[in-house]
Design a protein around this motif. Structure first.
Motif, short mmCIF file in Angstrom:
data_model
loop_
_atom_site.label_atom_id
_atom_site.label_comp_id
_atom_site.label_asym_id
_atom_site.label_seq_id
_atom_site.Cartn_x
_atom_site.Cartn_y
_atom_site.Cartn_z
N HIS A 75 -20.64 -0.61 19.93
CA HIS A 75 -19.60 -1.24 20.73
C HIS A 75 -19.48 -2.67 20.24
CE1 HIS A 75 -23.24 -2.47 22.79
NE2 HIS A 75 -22.61 -3.20 23.67
N ASP A 79 -23.44 -9.34 20.63
CA ASP A 79 -24.84 -9.18 20.19
C ASP A 79 -25.02 -7.97 19.28
OD1 ASP A 79 -24.30 -7.83 22.70
OD2 ASP A 79 -26.45 -7.42 22.90
N HIS A 80 -23.96 -7.18 19.09
CA HIS A 80 -24.04 -6.02 18.19
C HIS A 80 -23.17 -6.19 16.93
CE1 HIS A 80 -26.20 -3.45 21.19
NE2 HIS A 80 -25.77 -4.46 21.93
N ASP A 181 -25.93 0.20 23.87
CA ASP A 181 -26.23 -0.17 25.26
C ASP A 181 -25.72 0.92 26.20
OD1 ASP A 181 -27.04 -2.46 24.05
OD2 ASP A 181 -25.49 -3.76 24.91
N HIS A 230 -27.02 -1.47 31.87
CA HIS A 230 -28.21 -1.30 31.03
C HIS A 230 -29.26 -0.46 31.76
CE1 HIS A 230 -27.01 -4.14 27.92
NE2 HIS A 230 -26.63 -4.98 28.87
N HIS A 260 -33.49 -3.39 22.54
CA HIS A 260 -32.68 -4.24 23.41
C HIS A 260 -33.46 -4.85 24.57
CE1 HIS A 260 -28.75 -5.42 25.28
NE2 HIS A 260 -28.28 -5.25 24.07
ZN LIG Z 1 -26.23 -5.50 23.78
#
Ligand SMILES: [Zn+2]
Ligand SMILES: [Zn+2]
Length: 300
Positions: A75, A79-80, A181, A230, A260
């Motif tokens: 996604h 952060d990815h 996630d 999450h 993560h």
């Molecule tokens: Zn993330």
């Protein structure tokens, strides 16, 4: 042990430190042909992996430019994808695979000529054509360009309305499952995880699924945070129990890489360690939990 896959950890934290975000290089062992599963951290992680001798005989730039054949993005949360964007200046042409919303977000909000040059082959004045977008269908194996691996894609609930993805990688009948996630089915209307558990339970029973990467962002002490799409340690165990029950299978010795884990950065608190301790304590299924560090090489 006849391991099939290797994963080198570029970054494995859920933040907030920017140097160790979600990114994993994945290859078969037999025939090195790397793909990047998420691109939160890349070059800094390759440097770390070289210093740990998890990668040998290459420079960081060669690894990125010549050996990574494709990106698979779960996604488009920053952060990815942060390193995919920042490292793109020196990268070579390659495909980016993802579901429609992921590709659309990269095209419209990142590689749009304003936030960053348009290196993609769609969107605003695509001229550079460095990255070819490949839109993945759901639940259908697609071969990954320039590799002998295929991938089957599943939706995950992240914050509702903003889907994330799990990728089931396959090579010659061996499988590895990598989660982006995800929320827990127990908190969602759509039971995306149950669908995946049904798909993989027979693969576990037949010894074909070599392991999985699954997120656990919070310790149970911080459980109230899990509502933001999450898993915490209790929800992770709940879901793994669901898998075991639904498939009537044993998960004894099954490898689960815990990704993560978020750092709280509060003085005197080690939230990554707390997650590891809780999962070890709650683990009544005999799962082989692996708590990765940046630069590690993990075999499946
Ligand atoms: Zn993330
Ligand atoms: Zn996310």
């Amino acid at each position: 042990m006849d391991e099939t896959f290797q994963v080198v950890v570029m970054g494995c934290s859920g933040g907030p430190r920017e140097g160790n975000l979600s990114g994993y290089l994945l290859s078969t062992i037999q025939q090195p042909e790397w793909i990047a599963f998420d691109g939160g951290t890349l070059l800094s992680g390759i440097d770390k992996a070289i210093s740990k001798k998890s990668l040998e005989g290459v420079t960081a730039a060669e690894m990125l430019r010549d050996h990574i054949k494709a990106f698979l993005i779960s996604h488009a949360h920053l952060d990815h994808i942060a390193a995919l964007v920042i490292n793109s200046q020196i990268d070579t042409p390659k495909p980016i695979l993802g579901i429609d919303p992921t590709i659309d977000n990269l095209r419209d909000h990142i590689f749009n000529g304003r936030i960053w040059p348009n290196y993609g082959n769609e969107g605003v004045e695509p001229q550079l054509n460095k990255y070819q977008y490949v839109r993945l269908p759901l639940h259908e194996p697609i071969s990954i360009p320039h590799t002998s691996m295929s991938v089957e894609t599943f939706l995950l609930s992240h914050p509702r309305g903003y889907p994330s993805t799990a990728f089931l990688f396959e090579r010659e009948g061996d499988y590895l499952l990598c989660f982006g996630d995800t929320s827990s089915d127990s908190l969602e209307i759509e039971k995306h995880l149950a669908r995946i558990w049904k798909r993989i339970a027979p693969l576990i029973q037949e010894g074909k699924l070599k392991g999985m990467l699954l997120e656990c962002s919070y310790s149970h002490k911080e459980a109230e945070q899990a509502i933001f799409g999450h898993l915490d340690t209790k929800l992770m165990m709940l879901e793994l129990h669901h898998l075991a029950d639904l498939g009537q299978i044993s998960l004894e010795g099954f490898k689960v890489v815990v990704t993560h884990r978020k750092e709280s950065l509060k003085a005197g608190e080690d939230s990554k360690q707390a997650i590891a301790e809780e999962l070890t304590e709650f683990n009544d299924l005999g799962i082989d939990f692996i708590f990765p560090e940046q630069g590690d090489r993990i075999l499946f």
